[in-house]
Design an enzyme around this catalytic site. Structure first.
Site, mmCIF file in Angstrom:
data_model
loop_
_atom_site.group_PDB
_atom_site.id
_atom_site.type_symbol
_atom_site.label_atom_id
_atom_site.label_comp_id
_atom_site.label_asym_id
_atom_site.label_seq_id
_atom_site.Cartn_x
_atom_site.Cartn_y
_atom_site.Cartn_z
ATOM 1 C CG ASP A 19 -43.326 14.169 -0.131
ATOM 2 O OD1 ASP A 19 -42.465 15.008 -0.646
ATOM 3 O OD2 ASP A 19 -44.024 13.541 -0.878
ATOM 4 C CE LYS A 84 -43.611 15.257 -3.644
ATOM 5 N NZ LYS A 84 -44.749 14.553 -3.299
ATOM 6 C CB CYS A 120 -44.111 10.056 -2.718
ATOM 7 S SG CYS A 120 -45.702 10.854 -2.237
#
Length: 207
Positions: A19, A84, A120
């Protein structure tokens, strides 16, 4: 649930790029240094033909992976580049691509860079460990909006079984032997990135 395998010497490496997106440029602690470490790691992975898994979180709202890293995402070693909504990178799509771990095979040595360390990156690490894989977190390659969150998360993940190490250490461990034909390219890469590596460690290694 698989038995957690403590990380030792790397035998089956794969890079997880979590990310690192355009919208986070102004919010993440020392974002530019995170990007420089990630770029160095992706170059090494390309040279050594190490598998790479890439995710973005809600790409439509938060933007694509940053432009500096885009040139390394179209190489054949990139196994997945998916968007996602889960915080963990271990989505059904990526889970289906990961090698199955059994008593007769090596676990995956998952090398993680990205953001945010306490969200994450943490959930990806825990999911990989739960599947019996081994996880290496690059201290100079993970960050959060609040820098204090990094130390808390890295401490928790160490306790869970992950190894916290540095990008230069992991790159030479992936290489493994100076006799390899890729040694010169890797050595030159490390030399070229020396200033950026030092700058990243000066801020990120204080945990």
């Amino acid at each position: 649930m698989a038995t957690i395998s403590r990380a030792t010497r790397i035998r089956n490496p794969a890079v997880f790029l979590c990310d690192i997106q355009e919208r986070f440029r102004t919010g993440i602690y020392e974002f530019s240094k995170l990007v420089s470490t990630s770029e160095k790691l992706l170059k090494a992975a390309q040279t050594l033909d190490i598998p790479v898994y890439v995710t973005t979180q809600n790409r439509a709202r938060l933007g694509d992976t940053v432009s500096e890293l885009q040139p390394y995402l179209s190489h054949s070693n990139v196994q997945a580049n998916i968007d996602k909504t889960l915080f963990s990178m271990i989505t059904p799509e990526i889970a289906a691509l990961l090698p199955a771990f059994s008593s007769s095979s090596f676990p995956l040595d998952a090398i993680i860079v990205g953001i945010e360390t306490h969200i994450c990156v943490t959930q990806t690490t825990l999911d990989l460990l739960a599947r019996g894989h081994r996880v290496y977190l690059l201290v100079d390659g993970v960050s959060s909006m609040n820098p204090e969150e990094r130390a808390v998360a890295l401490s928790r993940l160490r306790d869970a079984g992950a190894i916290v190490t540095s990008s230069e250490s992991i790159i030479f461990e992936m290489l493994g032997d100076a006799k390899r034909s890729e040694f010169k390219a890797i050595s030159n890469l490390v030399k070229e990135c020396k200033e950026e590596t030092t700058a990243a460690l000066e801020v990120f290694a204080k945990i």
